[in-house]
Design an enzyme around this catalytic site. Structure first.
Site, PDB file in Angstrom:
ATOM      1  N   ASN A  97      44.078  35.769  54.887  1.00 29.48           N
ATOM      2  CA  ASN A  97      45.320  36.097  54.036  1.00 29.48           C
ATOM      3  C   ASN A  97      45.539  34.723  53.421  1.00 29.48           C
ATOM      4  O   ASN A  97      46.660  34.915  52.400  1.00 29.48           O
ATOM      5  CB  ASN A  97      46.343  36.440  55.392  1.00 29.48           C
ATOM      6  CG  ASN A  97      47.814  36.329  54.809  1.00 29.48           C
ATOM      7  OD1 ASN A  97      48.291  36.955  53.917  1.00 29.48           O
ATOM      8  ND2 ASN A  97      48.605  35.286  55.138  1.00 29.48           N
ATOM      9  N   TYR A 163      45.169  32.993  39.655  1.00 29.01           N
ATOM     10  CA  TYR A 163      45.374  33.570  40.855  1.00 29.01           C
ATOM     11  C   TYR A 163      44.830  34.988  40.856  1.00 29.01           C
ATOM     12  O   TYR A 163      44.136  35.490  41.685  1.00 29.01           O
ATOM     13  CB  TYR A 163      46.936  33.400  41.061  1.00 29.01           C
ATOM     14  CG  TYR A 163      47.404  34.167  42.462  1.00 29.01           C
ATOM     15  CD1 TYR A 163      46.835  33.983  43.689  1.00 29.01           C
ATOM     16  CD2 TYR A 163      48.098  35.429  42.160  1.00 29.01           C
ATOM     17  CE1 TYR A 163      47.413  34.749  44.597  1.00 29.01           C
ATOM     18  CE2 TYR A 163      48.552  36.239  43.292  1.00 29.01           C
ATOM     19  CZ  TYR A 163      48.184  35.638  44.264  1.00 29.01           C
ATOM     20  OH  TYR A 163      48.800  36.643  45.460  1.00 29.01           O
ATOM     21  N   SER A 166      40.889  34.941  40.873  1.00 25.92           N
ATOM     22  CA  SER A 166      40.521  34.756  42.260  1.00 25.92           C
ATOM     23  C   SER A 166      40.440  35.872  42.973  1.00 25.92           C
ATOM     24  O   SER A 166      39.604  36.316  44.034  1.00 25.92           O
ATOM     25  CB  SER A 166      41.008  33.532  42.739  1.00 25.92           C
ATOM     26  OG  SER A 166      42.411  33.831  42.893  1.00 25.92           O
TER      27      SER A 166
END
Length: 252
Positions: A97, A163, A166
């Site tokens: 997470n 972001y 990825s």
């Protein structure tokens, strides 16, 4: 125990959640403990891990182990895995997470250091941790890995391209790991949309509703991630692997 309680029961299992001290990670760790699991709360800020672990133990009576680690640093992950196995003897569920989405004013101001930091935390770390834990899960007879992605990996916005990229890699990794560790270990992507966590406090919506085009026309409350997370953690998803489960309020 009722039918639903039995289906989502995690009694006797060990759940490791990275980025587990706040936001959606905290919600998932607390929910797992409420369903009977012992949990490991891992994040960079050890004091926050301790506070969250104490809160979980007080509320659920389960064991919650805090562990300070930077998931983006490859050489720190062996220690996390070893400490967990020394304490509990196993890991039944790994929730990747931990993540970051730094802001920037224009693409040419994204430095190599910033780009590498995003990829290291969001993709490289989960790969290494999944490899370490997944092989041991296979040897132990089974387990579950959940990669927490984002709706932005499917709908990249110019404001968070590193972001999004990825996390798109994380989506691809899920399918590969499901094939690598099957048939005993299930690997899935949990894909949240916008949630009102501490990170969302920095959002500037102005006077308009930015979610007007979404089916639910709002952002999610943190506790609304729990149902999807418990489904993937538990035997309720016993025939689900290599998949993406969207919890995004109906993003078009």
């Amino acid at each position: 125990m009722g039918y639903a309680d039995e289906l989502f029961d995690l009694t006797g299992r060990v759940v490791l959640v990275t980025g587990g001290s706040r936001g959606l990670g905290r919600e998932m760790a607390l929910a797992a403990a409420r369903c009977g699991a012992d949990v490991v709360i891992a994040s960079r800020k050890y004091d926050s891990c301790v506070a969250t672990a104490e809160e979980i133990e007080d509320q659920t009576g389960r064991i919650a182990m805090p562990y300070g680690v930077h998931v983006g640093r490859w050489d720190e992950l062996d220690g996390l895995v070893q400490a967990t196995y020394e304490r509990f003897g196993k890991i039944d569920v790994l929730v990747n997470n931990a993540g970051m989405s730094p802001t920037y004013d224009k693409l040419t101001n994204v430095s190599e250091k910033l780009f590498d930091a995003v990829v290291n935390l969001n993709l490289k770390g989960p790969f290494r941790l999944s490899a370490l834990v997944g092989e041991r899960m296979v040897a132990d007879g089974g387990g579950v890995i959940i990669n927490v992605s984002t709706h932005g990996s499917l709908r990249p916005h110019p404001s968070f391209i590193p972001y999004a990229a990825s996390k798109a890699g994380l989506n691809a990794m899920t399918e590969g790991l499901a094939a690598a560790f099957g048939p005993t270990v299930r690997v899935n992507t949990l894909m949240p949309g916008p949630f009102l966590t501490d990170i969302s406090k920095a959002w500037d919506f102005g006077t308009e509703n930015p979610f007007a085009r979404h089916a639910l026309q709002r952002a999610g409350e943190p506790a609304e991630i729990i149902g999807a997370a418990l489904f993937l953690m538990s035997d309720a998803s016993s025939f689900t692997t290599g998949s993406i489960l969207r919890a995004d309020g109906g993003i078009p």
